[in-house]
Design an enzyme around this catalytic site. Structure first.
Site, PDB file in Angstrom:
ATOM      1  N   SER A 167       0.830  -1.201   0.000  1.00  0.00           N
ATOM      2  CA  SER A 167       0.000   0.000   0.000  1.00  0.00           C
ATOM      3  C   SER A 167       0.871   1.261   0.000  1.00  0.00           C
ATOM      4  O   SER A 167       1.651   1.475  -0.924  1.00  0.00           O
ATOM      5  CB  SER A 167      -0.958  -0.051   1.188  1.00  0.00           C
ATOM      6  OG  SER A 167      -1.938   0.960   1.096  1.00  0.00           O
ATOM      7  N   MET A 168       0.783   2.105   1.028  1.00  0.00           N
ATOM      8  CA  MET A 168       1.669   3.270   1.078  1.00  0.00           C
ATOM      9  C   MET A 168       3.129   2.847   1.192  1.00  0.00           C
ATOM     10  O   MET A 168       4.024   3.594   0.789  1.00  0.00           O
ATOM     11  CB  MET A 168       1.280   4.191   2.224  1.00  0.00           C
ATOM     12  CG  MET A 168       0.030   4.999   1.970  1.00  0.00           C
ATOM     13  SD  MET A 168      -0.158   6.327   3.185  1.00  0.00           S
ATOM     14  CE  MET A 168      -1.715   7.038   2.641  1.00  0.00           C
ATOM     15  N   TRP A 192      -0.010   2.362  -3.226  1.00  0.00           N
ATOM     16  CA  TRP A 192      -0.786   3.607  -3.214  1.00  0.00           C
ATOM     17  C   TRP A 192       0.166   4.780  -3.213  1.00  0.00           C
ATOM     18  O   TRP A 192       1.116   4.838  -2.425  1.00  0.00           O
ATOM     19  CB  TRP A 192      -1.656   3.666  -1.963  1.00  0.00           C
ATOM     20  CG  TRP A 192      -2.664   4.804  -1.937  1.00  0.00           C
ATOM     21  CD1 TRP A 192      -3.989   4.730  -2.227  1.00  0.00           C
ATOM     22  CD2 TRP A 192      -2.408   6.169  -1.560  1.00  0.00           C
ATOM     23  NE1 TRP A 192      -4.596   5.961  -2.078  1.00  0.00           N
ATOM     24  CE2 TRP A 192      -3.638   6.880  -1.670  1.00  0.00           C
ATOM     25  CE3 TRP A 192      -1.282   6.874  -1.156  1.00  0.00           C
ATOM     26  CZ2 TRP A 192      -3.759   8.240  -1.379  1.00  0.00           C
ATOM     27  CZ3 TRP A 192      -1.384   8.238  -0.877  1.00  0.00           C
ATOM     28  CH2 TRP A 192      -2.622   8.903  -0.980  1.00  0.00           C
ATOM     29  N   ASP A 213      -9.457  -4.444  -5.515  1.00  0.00           N
ATOM     30  CA  ASP A 213      -8.884  -3.452  -4.603  1.00  0.00           C
ATOM     31  C   ASP A 213      -9.717  -2.174  -4.675  1.00  0.00           C
ATOM     32  O   ASP A 213      -9.803  -1.531  -5.723  1.00  0.00           O
ATOM     33  CB  ASP A 213      -7.442  -3.157  -5.017  1.00  0.00           C
ATOM     34  CG  ASP A 213      -6.679  -2.334  -3.996  1.00  0.00           C
ATOM     35  OD1 ASP A 213      -7.322  -1.612  -3.212  1.00  0.00           O
ATOM     36  OD2 ASP A 213      -5.436  -2.413  -4.002  1.00  0.00           O
ATOM     37  N   HIS A 245      -7.338  -5.325  -1.593  1.00  0.00           N
ATOM     38  CA  HIS A 245      -6.162  -4.527  -1.277  1.00  0.00           C
ATOM     39  C   HIS A 245      -5.294  -5.189  -0.217  1.00  0.00           C
ATOM     40  O   HIS A 245      -4.073  -4.992  -0.189  1.00  0.00           O
ATOM     41  CB  HIS A 245      -6.621  -3.152  -0.767  1.00  0.00           C
ATOM     42  CG  HIS A 245      -5.516  -2.211  -0.432  1.00  0.00           C
ATOM     43  ND1 HIS A 245      -4.696  -1.645  -1.393  1.00  0.00           N
ATOM     44  CD2 HIS A 245      -5.090  -1.713   0.767  1.00  0.00           C
ATOM     45  CE1 HIS A 245      -3.815  -0.843  -0.808  1.00  0.00           C
ATOM     46  NE2 HIS A 245      -4.028  -0.872   0.497  1.00  0.00           N
TER      47      HIS A 245
END
Length: 297
Positions: A167-168, A192, A213, A245
């Protein structure tokens, strides 16, 4: 793109006129004996589908804790092959995503380490850190691993380093390799980031997306990220079929097998693993919705 289970086939797009040759060469390399004289970084036996899908590889693994008081990131756990008889290993740092803790990506530590890597599953300074903050922390974690204070620096080849992140943490992985092209491999997991273009990246990059996601939809994150990477860069995009996700937060054979193959190919320069990522998954692999790659590599 949606398919029923009975008719679904993986959609491949492999660029490069020698893709077919790469498959043949990769198969021949896998079948033949490993040669340390040809590549001193090869570690472990000749790979098979079973060996890269296994929950553990050929190496016994030990672990040690990194204090949360360490400088630059939030601590974590180091996993490493117990043996010293095979020389040094490449190293990988893995970051969790937004609000995620180290536990959310900890399964990757022993699984990758048992294939012949030193792995640090890290915690971030705060669970709310943004991608570019995570990028700096990923680099700080690499710096820690290769310093004497880690306790494992003598087990690591400092010229063979890689990053992964969810993700991040995946967005942070892209930023980190954009800033440091000396990193040998990058694997963003359902990444992300608000920045959608990564043409400055020079590190071979495997990006995982997920079909369902809704946090970082593949059509607005993973796929544009992949497309923006340079055309002449070794890169691949794998979309997990029916996944959310949060697929990287639990043990996942598809994520593990292709991540291991990517790390072996580009951190260890081990072409025995090319066969698994170029051209990639077979059309009957129901866990993969889509696969694209710039072959051969």
């Amino acid at each position: 793109m949606q398919h029923s289970t009975s008719t679904r086939r993986v959609h491949h797009r492999v660029t490069g006129i020698l893709a077919g040759l790469a498959v043949a060469v990769g198969g021949a390399l896998a079948a033949g004996p490993a040669s340390a004289a040809d590549n001193p970084y090869e570690r472990g036996p000749n790979p098979t589908e079973n060996s890269i899908e296994a929950s553990r590889g050929s190496y016994s693994v030990s672990s040690s804790r990194v204090s949360s008081l360490v400088s630059g990131f939030g601590g974590g756990t180091i996993y490493y092959p117990t043996t010293r008889s095979d020389g040094t290993f490449g190293a990988v740092v893995v970051s969790p995503g937004y609000t995620g803790t180290e536990s959310s990506i900890s399964w990757l530590g022993p699984r990758i380490a048992s294939q012949g890597f030193v792995v640090l599953t890290m915690a971030t300074n705060t669970i709310y850190d943004q991608p570019d903050q995570r990028a700096r922390q990923l680099q700080a974690a690499l710096d820690h691993l290769t310093s004497s204070s880690s306790g494992v620096a003598d087990r690591i080849d400092p010229d063979r380093l890689a990053l992964m992140g969810h993700s991040m943490g995946g967005g942070g992985t892209l930023r980190a390799v954009a800033d440091n092209p000396d990193i040998k491999a990058a694997i963003p997991l359902t990444p992300w980031h608000t920045d959608k273009t990564w043409g400055e990246v020079r590190t071979p990059t495997l990006i995982f997306g997920a079909e369902y996601d809704t946090v970082a939809p593949h059509y607005s994150h993973a796929e544009p990220f992949y497309s923006s990477l340079p055309r002449n860069l070794p890169k691949a995009y794998l979309e997990l079929n029916g996944a959310s996700h949060f697929a990287p937060n639990t043990s996942d054979t598809t994520i593990a097998k292709y991540s291991i193959s990517w790390l072996k190919r580009f951190v260890d320069d081990d072409t025995r693993y090319s066969q698994f990522v170029c051209p990639g998954p077979s059309s009957w692999d129901l866990d993969v919705q889509k696969y694209e790659a710039t072959c051969p590599f």
